[in-house]
Design a protein around this motif. Structure first.
Motif, PDB file in Angstrom:
ATOM      1  N   ARG B  11      45.809  48.033  35.392  1.00 31.90           N
ATOM      2  CA  ARG B  11      45.598  48.037  36.848  1.00 31.90           C
ATOM      3  C   ARG B  11      44.682  46.904  37.299  1.00 31.90           C
ATOM      4  O   ARG B  11      44.425  46.731  38.479  1.00 31.90           O
ATOM      5  N   TYR B  12      44.126  46.205  36.338  1.00 30.95           N
ATOM      6  CA  TYR B  12      43.095  45.238  36.713  1.00 30.95           C
ATOM      7  C   TYR B  12      43.225  43.951  35.921  1.00 30.95           C
ATOM      8  O   TYR B  12      43.256  43.972  34.688  1.00 30.95           O
ATOM      9  N   VAL B  13      43.303  42.847  36.622  1.00 32.67           N
ATOM     10  CA  VAL B  13      43.451  41.553  35.972  1.00 32.67           C
ATOM     11  C   VAL B  13      42.068  40.941  35.758  1.00 32.67           C
ATOM     12  O   VAL B  13      41.338  40.673  36.715  1.00 32.67           O
ATOM     13  N   PRO B  38      33.591  39.542  49.335  1.00 36.81           N
ATOM     14  CA  PRO B  38      34.135  40.898  49.398  1.00 36.81           C
ATOM     15  C   PRO B  38      35.628  40.907  49.060  1.00 36.81           C
ATOM     16  O   PRO B  38      36.349  39.982  49.421  1.00 36.81           O
ATOM     17  N   GLY B  39      36.070  41.927  48.360  1.00 34.55           N
ATOM     18  CA  GLY B  39      37.482  42.052  48.041  1.00 34.55           C
ATOM     19  C   GLY B  39      37.908  41.328  46.790  1.00 34.55           C
ATOM     20  O   GLY B  39      39.097  41.236  46.493  1.00 34.55           O
ATOM     21  N   THR B  40      36.983  40.808  46.005  1.00 35.73           N
ATOM     22  CA  THR B  40      37.374  40.110  44.778  1.00 35.73           C
ATOM     23  C   THR B  40      37.363  41.045  43.565  1.00 35.73           C
ATOM     24  O   THR B  40      37.419  40.584  42.429  1.00 35.73           O
ATOM     25  N   GLY B  41      37.274  42.335  43.813  1.00 33.88           N
ATOM     26  CA  GLY B  41      37.438  43.289  42.725  1.00 33.88           C
ATOM     27  C   GLY B  41      36.180  43.632  41.956  1.00 33.88           C
ATOM     28  O   GLY B  41      36.259  44.050  40.804  1.00 33.88           O
ATOM     29  N   LYS B  42      35.022  43.507  42.575  1.00 33.69           N
ATOM     30  CA  LYS B  42      33.778  43.796  41.873  1.00 33.69           C
ATOM     31  C   LYS B  42      33.619  45.291  41.600  1.00 33.69           C
ATOM     32  O   LYS B  42      33.297  45.694  40.499  1.00 33.69           O
ATOM     33  N   THR B  43      33.850  46.072  42.639  1.00 32.04           N
ATOM     34  CA  THR B  43      33.680  47.512  42.478  1.00 32.04           C
ATOM     35  C   THR B  43      34.700  48.062  41.489  1.00 32.04           C
ATOM     36  O   THR B  43      34.363  48.830  40.586  1.00 32.04           O
ATOM     37  N   GLN B  44      35.919  47.614  41.654  1.00 33.09           N
ATOM     38  CA  GLN B  44      36.953  48.130  40.760  1.00 33.09           C
ATOM     39  C   GLN B  44      36.694  47.740  39.310  1.00 33.09           C
ATOM     40  O   GLN B  44      37.003  48.494  38.396  1.00 33.09           O
ATOM     41  N   ILE B 191      47.583  39.706  40.035  1.00 37.37           N
ATOM     42  CA  ILE B 191      46.923  40.841  40.682  1.00 37.37           C
ATOM     43  C   ILE B 191      47.918  41.615  41.542  1.00 37.37           C
ATOM     44  O   ILE B 191      48.009  42.838  41.481  1.00 37.37           O
ATOM     45  N   HIS B 195      49.661  45.653  41.213  1.00 35.94           N
ATOM     46  CA  HIS B 195      49.710  46.651  42.279  1.00 35.94           C
ATOM     47  C   HIS B 195      51.150  46.981  42.676  1.00 35.94           C
ATOM     48  O   HIS B 195      51.461  48.120  42.981  1.00 35.94           O
ATOM     49  N   LEU B 230      46.879  42.560  49.750  1.00 34.98           N
ATOM     50  CA  LEU B 230      47.579  43.731  49.224  1.00 34.98           C
ATOM     51  C   LEU B 230      48.068  44.636  50.360  1.00 34.98           C
ATOM     52  O   LEU B 230      49.197  45.121  50.336  1.00 34.98           O
TER      53      LEU B 230
HETATM   54  N1  ADP Z   1      41.404  41.312  39.494  1.00 28.26           N
HETATM   55  C1  ADP Z   1      41.981  42.316  40.192  1.00 28.26           C
HETATM   56  N2  ADP Z   1      42.950  43.069  39.627  1.00 28.26           N
HETATM   57  C2  ADP Z   1      43.516  44.069  40.333  1.00 28.26           C
HETATM   58  N3  ADP Z   1      43.194  44.385  41.598  1.00 28.26           N
HETATM   59  C3  ADP Z   1      42.254  43.664  42.215  1.00 28.26           C
HETATM   60  C4  ADP Z   1      41.593  42.599  41.537  1.00 28.26           C
HETATM   61  N4  ADP Z   1      40.687  42.047  42.381  1.00 28.26           N
HETATM   62  C5  ADP Z   1      40.773  42.737  43.536  1.00 28.26           C
HETATM   63  N5  ADP Z   1      41.714  43.720  43.447  1.00 28.26           N
HETATM   64  C6  ADP Z   1      42.071  44.676  44.496  1.00 28.26           C
HETATM   65  O1  ADP Z   1      41.453  44.256  45.708  1.00 28.26           O
HETATM   66  C7  ADP Z   1      40.877  45.348  46.408  1.00 28.26           C
HETATM   67  C8  ADP Z   1      39.398  45.142  46.624  1.00 28.26           C
HETATM   68  O2  ADP Z   1      38.688  45.323  45.424  1.00 28.26           O
HETATM   69  P1  ADP Z   1      37.182  45.823  45.387  1.00 28.26           P
HETATM   70  O3  ADP Z   1      36.842  46.151  43.994  1.00 28.26           O
HETATM   71  O4  ADP Z   1      36.935  46.862  46.414  1.00 28.26           O
HETATM   72  O5  ADP Z   1      36.431  44.466  45.822  1.00 28.26           O
HETATM   73  P2  ADP Z   1      34.881  44.195  46.073  1.00 28.26           P
HETATM   74  O6  ADP Z   1      34.117  45.336  45.480  1.00 28.26           O
HETATM   75  O7  ADP Z   1      34.632  42.900  45.377  1.00 28.26           O
HETATM   76  O8  ADP Z   1      34.708  44.067  47.540  1.00 28.26           O
HETATM   77  C9  ADP Z   1      41.190  46.580  45.592  1.00 28.26           C
HETATM   78  O9  ADP Z   1      42.344  47.177  46.138  1.00 28.26           O
HETATM   79  C10 ADP Z   1      41.483  46.053  44.217  1.00 28.26           C
HETATM   80  O10 ADP Z   1      42.414  46.864  43.561  1.00 28.26           O
END
Ligand code: ADP
Ligand code: MG
Lengths: 395, 283
Positions: B11-13, B38-44, B191, B195, B230
């Motif tokens: 699920r995560y690249v 924001p949105g670069t996948g840090k939380t995930q 990415i 999804h 997305l």
């Molecule tokens: N490397 C990745 N692989 C898969 N999904 C990603 C990736 N980077 C971002 N996303 C997707 O982008 C969205 C934002 O990720 P999120 O972790 O909330 O970002 P951040 O915490 O950096 O603001 C999520 O839906 C996430 O699944």
């Protein structure tokens, strides 16, 4: 060789500390990687660099330091490294004396231990003075003078002929805060301005915290204060438009118009090359709607801070002679007006989008800089920060 | 040596440099600080590390009002005051009013957990420094009950920042650091693929083309990020938009369903103007 690398990073103004350097050695020791030079590069970057603005400088130092040494990193999988590997690297790059010194200190293991101890003692001081560190970099083999053909640690010689190395791609160039402001780093610049805007705010009562503390105090009133959130700083912004500034003016305008909502008092005016008797508010109507500079001088109080943004690149006549302006006839010279401005708003800086290593070749820049008592800063994040600091310090 | 390593998930690249940073932090037991827009996948990322390494996941989301102490524990003085007014018996045992924080939870978990301290830059500037001692020693003292809480296992700590505030040097020195660069086209393609594995190739490539074009538009207040892309693709699929409708040369207007990408009115205007100007130049 590794210590040499460390010192080169420091020399490139990257704030690496011994703590971080030790972390890298420890990671090598624990075999987080030893597979390839790319992995080593990623590891070193993650351990040593804590700010993306330094990535680009790191890439450059890395590129020059490890040039030709790539094979050393290949084919190390499963071997008894990295201690062994560090030793090998050291043999290649340290002089015999250095090596004897290391042996006399009890070899590499001992050395790393001593290093750790010294570091704990010196934490916070960061400079050399350590025996080991003192001798690093004196090796007769620099990273350049070294001939990779002579060594056969890795098996696959061809492997190091990869296309473009990651660090050679310079992908982080635009994150370095010593480059000019542009759309990419403008957000960071804005944040700095915001911090500036919040400065000097008064305290106000924090009701929640007061209630909490009072309850904790079994009912005795315990007042808590927090800094008030809104902004106290007043800024006058004079922007140079037209001619040689066109390239840069958008970046500046964007920056400050974005900062506008943050400042309670931010006023801006345009000028061309140099400030004379007239300024204007709307650049499209610059020829019809001039405002007297004198009026502006009398309108804004002394507590305003003045920020001039311009490349100060012009003919010296435009600064020193009446009638020197390229656009109109100015009865009084630019430097006369400048001294009026500085008398009205002594807290003033000049931000210059011209690259600062060219300043000394352009006479008009030198002249304006002198008028500003040296308070001219490049329009980069770093310059902006220095400028703001100067504004805060000026009384 | 590959066992217990993080390689991304289905699920995560994860890029090579990100994997390295994660694995270094995990191996050495140091916190990993991840920055990026924001949105670069840090939380995930943190969630996926927990998932991949099969660890419990504890998330501490930081807001501007959060204090470091709350991560350890809080003494609920107000409840106790109320109970004492009501003459409750439990009032005599202070431990009834000690509320465990996320760090306490992480320290006392049965297996080594992943602790995410999300958006640390939202807090007060003192916040990171206030946590240093506890993170170094992996223990803290509860004054009210005179007990020391020690970590059973050193948690894997992932800290994220959107770069709103600078973090203190002493804090940075203890972390591994990784800056997530905005994904390039290939990475972004991967990415999107994780999804929407069934997405048509043409639609994907046209959508990416249009997306990066919008992102490059100079002067946008909020550039669309991965999450916006997305969302937009989801809409394109739901509305059955054909790939041709996204083609730059054909497109006379702003792309369909752009509301998912450009969320602020000024940005929409700006983009329309840019499109208009570039079309005039071509004609
Ligand atoms: N490397 C990745 N692989 C898969 N999904 C990603 C990736 N980077 C971002 N996303 C997707 O982008 C969205 C934002 O990720 P999120 O972790 O909330 O970002 P951040 O915490 O950096 O603001 C999520 O839906 C996430 O699944
Ligand atoms: Mg997040």
């Amino acid at each position: 060789m590794m210590t040499d690398f460390f010192f080169k990073l420091r020399k490139a103004s990257i704030p690496v500390t011994l703590t971080e350097f030790l972390t890298l050695l420890e990671a090598l020791h624990q075999r987080v990687t030893a597979h390839s030079v790319e992995e080593f590069y990623y590891l070193a970057r993650a351990a040593l660099i804590k700010d993306e603005r330094h990535y680009d400088r790191f890439d450059q130092v890395f590129a020059s330091h490890f040039k030709g040494l790539e094979t050393l990193f290949d084919g190390l999988v499963g071997a008894n490294v990295p201690l062994e590997w560090l030793r090998k690297l050291a043999e290649l790059t340290l002089s015999e004396e250095d090596q004897q010194l290391i042996e006399s200190m009890g070899g590499w293991e001992k050395l790393m231990e001593t290093f750790a101890q010294r570091m704990a003692e010196q934490e916070g001081r960061h400079q050399g003075g350590n025996k080991w560190i003192g001798t690093a970099g004196t090796s007769p083999y620099g990273a350049y003078g070294y001939n990779p053909e002579g060594i056969r640690i890795g098996q696959d010689q061809s492997r190091h002929r990869r296309a473009v190395k990651v660090w050679d791609r310079r992908e982080f160039r635009n994150l370095d805060d010593t480059v000019e402001l542009g759309t990419r780093n403008i957000k960071v610049a804005l944040r700095r301005l915001r911090r500036f805007a919040r400065e000097g705010a008064a305290e106000e009562l924090d009701l929640d915290d007061t209630i909490r503390s009072t309850a904790r105090n079994a009912g005795w009133l315990d007042l808590k204060m927090v800094p008030e959130r809104h902004n106290a700083v007043k800024v006058l912004l004079f922007l140079d438009v037209g001619g040689s500034m066109d390239d840069h003016v958008r970046a500046c305008e964007e920056l400050f118009s974005a900062a506008r909502s943050e400042f309670k008092h931010l006023e801006y005016f345009y000028f061309h090359n140099m400030v004379y008797e007239g300024l204007w508010k709307d650049n499209r109507r610059r020829h019809t709607e001039k405002i007297d500079t004198l009026t502006v001088l009398h309108t804004f109080t002394r507590d305003y801070k003045l920020i001039l943004v311009g490349d100060a690149t012009m003919s010296p006549y435009e600064i020193t002679y009446p009638g020197g302006s390229v656009e109109h006839f100015n009865p009084e010279a630019g430097d006369v007006w400048m001294s009026r401005l500085l008398a009205a708003w002594p807290r003033a800086i000049w931000l210059n989008p011209q690259s600062s290593n060219r300043w000394s070749y352009i006479p008009s820049i030198q002249m304006v800089r002198e008028l500003m008592s040296d308070r001219m800063y490049p329009l980069t994040l770093e310059g902006l920060e220095q400028g703001i600091r100067a504004l805060q310090q000026l009384r | 040596m590959t066992e217990g390593r993080f390689h991304g998930t289905e699920r995560y690249v994860a890029t090579d440099d990100l994997m390295m940073a994660v694995n270094a932090a995990v191996t050495l037991g140091r916190p990993l600080l991840v920055k990026g827009e924001p949105g670069t996948g840090k939380t995930q990322l943190a969630e996926e590390v927990a998932f991949a390494l099969n660890r419990p996941f504890i998330q501490w989301h930081i807001k501007s009002t959060v204090k470091a102490q709350q991560g350890l524990y809080e003494y609920d003085a107000v409840s106790r005051l109320r109970d004492s007014q009501l003459g409750e018996g439990r009032v005599h045992d202070i431990s009834n009013y000690i509320v465990k924080g996320k760090l306490w939870e992480a320290f006392t978990a049965d297996v080594q957990p992943v602790l995410l301290i999300d958006e640390i830059d939202k807090a007060d500037i003192e916040f990171p420094n206030d946590l240093l001692l506890e993170l170094d020693r992996m223990e803290f003292y509860v004054y009210e009950t005179r007990q020391t809480v020690k970590a059973h296992h050193r948690p894997i700590i992932i800290i994220t920042s959107n770069n709103e505030k600078e973090l203190p040097d002493a804090f940075l020195r203890r972390c591994f650091f990784h800056y997530i660069r905005f994904p390039d086209k290939e990475t972004m393609e991967q990415i999107v693929r994780v999804h929407y594995p069934d997405l048509k190739k043409r639609l994907l490539s046209e959508a990416l083309e249009a997306f990066f074009e919008i992102r490059e538009a100079p002067g946008l207040k909020k550039r669309p990020s991965t999450s916006e892309l997305l969302d937009w693709i989801k809409l394109l699929v739901a509305e059955d938009i054909p790939p041709e409708a996204l083609r730059g040369d054909q497109r006379k207007l702003i792309p369909p369903l752009y509301g998912a990408l450009l969320k602020n009115e000024q940005d929409v205007h700006l983009f329309e103007r840019l499109l208009f100007m570039s079309r005039r130049k071509k004609d």
